[in-house]
Design a protein around this motif. Sequence first.
Motif, PDB file in Angstrom:
ATOM      1  N   GLU A 157       0.828  -1.209   0.000  1.00 31.76           N
ATOM      2  CA  GLU A 157       0.000   0.000   0.000  1.00 31.76           C
ATOM      3  C   GLU A 157       0.859   1.255   0.000  1.00 31.76           C
ATOM      4  O   GLU A 157       0.603   2.216  -0.740  1.00 31.76           O
ATOM      5  N   CYS A 166      -3.974   3.052  -4.956  1.00 33.35           N
ATOM      6  CA  CYS A 166      -4.279   2.376  -3.692  1.00 33.35           C
ATOM      7  C   CYS A 166      -4.539   0.905  -3.966  1.00 33.35           C
ATOM      8  O   CYS A 166      -5.008   0.532  -5.042  1.00 33.35           O
ATOM      9  N   ASP A 170      -8.107  -3.669   2.134  1.00 32.34           N
ATOM     10  CA  ASP A 170      -7.618  -3.110   3.384  1.00 32.34           C
ATOM     11  C   ASP A 170      -8.111  -3.991   4.519  1.00 32.34           C
ATOM     12  O   ASP A 170      -9.291  -4.283   4.619  1.00 32.34           O
TER      13      ASP A 170
END
Length: 499
Positions: A157, A166, A170
């Motif tokens: 990241e 990005c 996550d």
Amino acid sequence: MSLYCRNFSNLIAKRCFASSSKIPDLTKDRYPIQRGQYAELSDKDYAQFESILDKNRVLTGSDTQGHNIDWLRSVRGYSNVVLKPKTTEEVSEILKYCNSRKLAVCPQGGNTGLVGGSVPVFDEVVISLNSMNKIEYIDEYSGIVTCQAGAILENLESKVQEKGLCVPLDLGAKGSCHIGGNVSTNAGGLRLIRYGNLHGSVTGVEAVTATGQIMNLMSNFKKDNTGYHLKHLFIGSEGSLGIITRLSIQCPTASKAVNVSFLGLNSYDDVMNTFLMAKKELGEILSSVEMIDEVSLNCSNKVFNGQSPIDVFPFYMLIETSGSNQAHDEEKLNEFLRKAMESSLVIDGVTTNEPGKMRNIWLMRERIADSLINIEGYCFKYDISLPLTHFYEIVPATKERVGDLASFVCGYGHIGDSNLHLNVACKNFNQEIYKAIEPFVFEYTSKLKGSISAEHGIGFHKTKYLKYSKTPEAIAFMKQIKELMDPNGILNPYKVLPL
């Protein structure tokens, strides 16, 4: 609705073992399972491994202990050797040899899995990808990133952010989990509602089969419609069909405008209706919608000395927007919040676009998993997909089921993609509570036409419950694929498929 202005502790949530230092029982002693007909390691095997790798990349003795125990401390193998290759060719040589000797192997990434899939069950040879961590190339024009499987998600990241991109994934474990492990389990994460799952983001993989054959399925294009999409066999197969060694992944442009709101609500019905309103009012800028119940948030703040920016409520929602125009996004967000509060769906809340404050809000959510295994000593964790109309019902149903056997039962998760994390905390693992919960949780989920595994995979813990989400015909076909690709069954045995 006020701007968030409190400061949390600077403590960063880390992946850690349970507060109890007790080493878990051996898997073979805790669960009824028999070792397969695999060879046992000999001195010649150690010598062969050292001929393939440097001697310091062949771990033995006490150096293997951390590789034998999962993060939850729910299972423990007794492997005597951990191999740390640096290249795909080394993985190939290792597997060729293990297959010829019929030595079972256990592929391992960051060992942050929650279903016992990344540690040996018995004495399998552990192949750790820790040393295969190169980020090879970032194409800022196409957004395609090529890297080795052992690259840590947080490091990946950071690198792509330098190019204005990005990673479309996550996780709370991003400081230690590997992107290859994420792909091998088809991890979902916090922003699946925006970016979809990894089947759609991964453009190619390089994987090594059980016989040592290197399958180069790499591609630098989103559009590559040439024959069977074999890469999908490895995405989500949890190392049971091959070991992913490299991959290419589409990384979208990073958002210029990000806002986070933390809201307090009185009922799950209010949560569901607020989510529906968020989809209608926020549309294309909606990037994450999380639900947290009161017990989950209390545990997070208690263990990590945090403090909620709003008063106590039965339910909380964390809503994130991501776009390219801050003024436009704030206007949409404020209008949504105004309507939600006027409708008495949301009782209180805070919102911010300051990076530090947004991170502090996210920390309350991300560190829940760590807090739950540290606050009591043991935690049964279930990762299920359920229809939103019945999303939270399983929490009180499980609480009633276990009664005083559990210290508490709580639920939180990604309501944006129907993924609930159900947790049952207790002092220690014991068969009475285990039998009360399983197969109850999976039967309950199956009756609602849900999935027994939303994003964590099947691993070791759920193999006998796969039948609650897949038909006998589908399971039989999976076994045929396994037999074709791994005829000796050496790759991550006792995992994914029922024995």
